[in-house]
Motif scaffolding. Structure first.
Motif, short mmCIF file in Angstrom:
data_model
loop_
_atom_site.label_atom_id
_atom_site.label_comp_id
_atom_site.label_asym_id
_atom_site.label_seq_id
_atom_site.Cartn_x
_atom_site.Cartn_y
_atom_site.Cartn_z
N THR A 165 0.83 -1.21 0.00
CA THR A 165 0.00 0.00 0.00
C THR A 165 0.86 1.26 0.00
N HIS A 166 2.14 1.09 0.28
CA HIS A 166 3.09 2.20 0.25
C HIS A 166 4.50 1.62 0.07
N THR A 167 5.48 2.49 -0.20
CA THR A 167 6.84 1.98 -0.36
C THR A 167 7.56 1.88 0.99
N SER A 168 6.89 2.24 2.08
CA SER A 168 7.55 2.24 3.39
C SER A 168 8.11 0.88 3.84
N PRO A 169 7.49 -0.27 3.46
CA PRO A 169 8.10 -1.55 3.89
C PRO A 169 9.56 -1.68 3.47
N TYR A 192 -0.35 0.22 -4.33
CA TYR A 192 -1.76 -0.09 -4.68
C TYR A 192 -2.68 0.17 -3.50
N ARG A 193 -3.82 0.76 -3.78
CA ARG A 193 -4.84 0.92 -2.73
C ARG A 193 -6.21 0.68 -3.32
N ARG A 194 -7.12 0.22 -2.47
CA ARG A 194 -8.44 -0.12 -2.99
C ARG A 194 -9.29 1.14 -3.13
N MET A 206 2.40 5.80 -7.83
CA MET A 206 3.83 5.61 -7.55
C MET A 206 4.29 6.48 -6.40
N GLN A 207 5.23 5.94 -5.65
CA GLN A 207 5.83 6.70 -4.56
C GLN A 207 7.35 6.61 -4.67
N ILE A 208 8.01 7.56 -4.02
CA ILE A 208 9.45 7.42 -3.82
C ILE A 208 9.68 7.51 -2.32
N GLU A 209 10.12 6.40 -1.75
CA GLU A 209 10.39 6.36 -0.32
C GLU A 209 11.80 6.88 -0.08
N GLY A 210 12.01 7.53 1.04
CA GLY A 210 13.35 7.96 1.42
C GLY A 210 13.59 7.60 2.87
N PRO A 248 1.89 6.14 11.79
CA PRO A 248 2.30 5.26 12.89
C PRO A 248 3.81 5.01 12.91
N PHE A 249 4.47 5.19 11.77
CA PHE A 249 5.90 4.84 11.69
C PHE A 249 6.82 6.03 11.82
N THR A 250 6.27 7.24 11.98
CA THR A 250 7.13 8.41 12.22
C THR A 250 6.56 9.22 13.39
N LEU A 273 3.87 15.03 -0.24
CA LEU A 273 4.58 13.95 0.46
C LEU A 273 4.24 13.93 1.94
N GLY A 274 4.48 12.75 2.53
CA GLY A 274 4.39 12.58 3.97
C GLY A 274 5.78 12.29 4.49
N ALA A 275 6.06 12.73 5.72
CA ALA A 275 7.43 12.54 6.23
C ALA A 275 7.43 12.58 7.75
N ALA A 297 12.32 9.85 7.51
CA ALA A 297 11.79 9.12 6.36
C ALA A 297 10.76 9.99 5.65
N PHE A 298 10.58 9.74 4.37
CA PHE A 298 9.55 10.48 3.63
C PHE A 298 9.02 9.59 2.51
N GLY A 299 7.82 9.89 2.10
CA GLY A 299 7.22 9.16 0.97
C GLY A 299 6.61 10.18 0.01
N ILE A 300 7.20 10.27 -1.19
CA ILE A 300 6.77 11.29 -2.17
C ILE A 300 5.74 10.69 -3.12
N1 PHE Z 1 3.90 5.75 3.66
C1 PHE Z 1 3.20 7.01 3.81
C2 PHE Z 1 2.00 7.00 2.87
O1 PHE Z 1 1.97 6.25 1.95
C3 PHE Z 1 4.11 8.19 3.48
C4 PHE Z 1 5.25 8.32 4.45
C5 PHE Z 1 6.47 7.73 4.18
C6 PHE Z 1 5.08 9.08 5.60
C7 PHE Z 1 7.52 7.87 5.08
C8 PHE Z 1 6.12 9.23 6.50
C9 PHE Z 1 7.32 8.64 6.19
O2 PHE Z 1 1.06 7.74 3.05
#
Ligand code: PHE
Length: 333
Positions: A165-169, A192-194, A206-210, A248-250, A273-275, A297-300
């Motif tokens: 559902t995100h690139t965070s894994p 992918y999300r429903r 698409m996302q770019i995780e950092g 939950p992860f930041t 983005l979220g970060a 961390a961030f997700g663009i």
């Molecule tokens: N994974 C989050 C999302 O898809 C974005 C995110 C990534 C937020 C990394 C914080 C840190 O919404």
């Protein structure tokens, strides 16, 4: 008679069209034609000559008819060949097709972001699109039954496997790989999300995780990295806004918006983005001592960046392969 045969034959051989043949036929075989004229002479002949003369005329007539007919066939065949040649369809791919190809707009955005981070010394990581519940949720501090799972509910293959559902894994996967050593990675990829598809939602995007983990990483490092990145992508004239948020992860977490000036002059903000600072529990689960290490961390959202940068009004345009859309971005590879 022999002379006549020779002359007609020459004429027929030289004829280049059905029309010319028709003219020859009229000249020789019509009522007012040469053969008929010859026939008329029969009345003036001696009885003994009539039979052979008549035969000769018939013979001549037949000769001319046959020659015209075979020449006619020849011309018709030639015309058919010409037509077939003209109407031939070349089923081979145009050799120019490939040289006309150009990079998809989303790939351009990804490559631009990759350039920015590679220059800073980040590595590019990859993770699977078919992910386990463990990495997609548990290792990201989203235990079973966590309410934040609902927002990202997805396509499950079975109880333990789903399309990520995100690139965070990838954060957890890379930390485990690096075995408690400092790291700086980015990871572009599909998620992918429903969701029901509409101009602003797509079930696939698409996302770019950092992720950066080291000793003494702080929020100022995150903020300066993101502002520098946004200036790199958009130039300095866009305004950037950070809002407190929750993941939950930041902890703490932010969402980052970039300004878009609408045609009527109003300023609009779009979230790109979220970060946040990596949650100590996420570090701990992946084998990093949270007392020693910290990270951000961030997700663009790649589509969001492209929408803002190129003023695109429907997210579905990225995926339907309409050449009229794709060709607008030709050239600046
Ligand atoms: N994974 C989050 C999302 O898809 C974005 C995110 C990534 C937020 C990394 C914080 C840190 O919404």
């Amino acid at each position: 008679m022999k002379d006549i045969k020779k002359i007609v034959l020459e004429k027929i051989n030289e004829a280049k069209s059905l029309l010319q043949l028709q003219e020859i036929r009229i000249e020789y075989l019509s009522k007012k034609g040469l053969v008929n004229d010859l026939m008329k002479k029969i009345s003036k002949l001696d009885k003994s000559e009539i039979k052979s003369y008549g035969q000769e005329i018939n013979n001549l007539k037949q000769f001319i008819n046959e020659k015209i007919k075979s020449k006619q066939d020849e011309i018709k065949n030639k015309e058919l060949d010409l037509q077939l040649e003209k109407e031939k369809i070349d089923i081979h791919l145009d050799k120019d097709v490939l040289s006309n190809a150009n990079k998809h707009i989303l790939n351009k955005v990804i490559e631009d972001v990759e350039d920015f981070f590679l220059f800073k010394g980040y590595e590019i990581a990859e993770g699977p699109e078919l992910e386990t519940d463990l990495y997609n949720f548990e290792m990201m501090n989203l235990s079973k039954g966590h309410p934040a799972r609902e927002m990202q509910d997805s396509f499950y293959v079975d109880a333990e496997n789903l399309l990520r559902t995100h690139t965070s894994p990838v954060q957890a996967r890379e930390m485990i790989k690096k075995k408690s050593k400092k790291l700086a990675i980015i990871c572009p990829g599909k998620v992918y999300r429903r969701d029901n598809d509409d101009p602003t939602h797509s079930h696939q995007f698409m996302q770019i995780e950092g992720l950066v983990v080291d000793e003494n990483i702080n929020f100022a490092n995150l903020k300066s990295t993101l502002i520098e990145l946004i200036n790199h992508i958009f130039g300095k004239e866009r305004n950037v806004r950070m809002r407190p948020s929750y993941f939950p992860f930041t902890e703490p977490s932010v969402e980052v918006d970039v300004s878009l000036i609408k045609e009527n002059g109003d300023e609009n903000y779009i979230e790109v983005l979220g970060a946040g600072m990596v949650h100590p529990r996420v570090l701990d689960m992946a084998g990093y001592n949270p007392d020693k290490f910290s990270g951000f961390a961030f997700g663009i959202g790649v589509e969001r960046i492209a929408i803002l940068k190129y003023k695109i009004d429907d997210i579905r345009n990225f995926y339907i392969n309409d050449l009229r859309f794709l060709n607008q971005f030709k050239g600046d590879n």
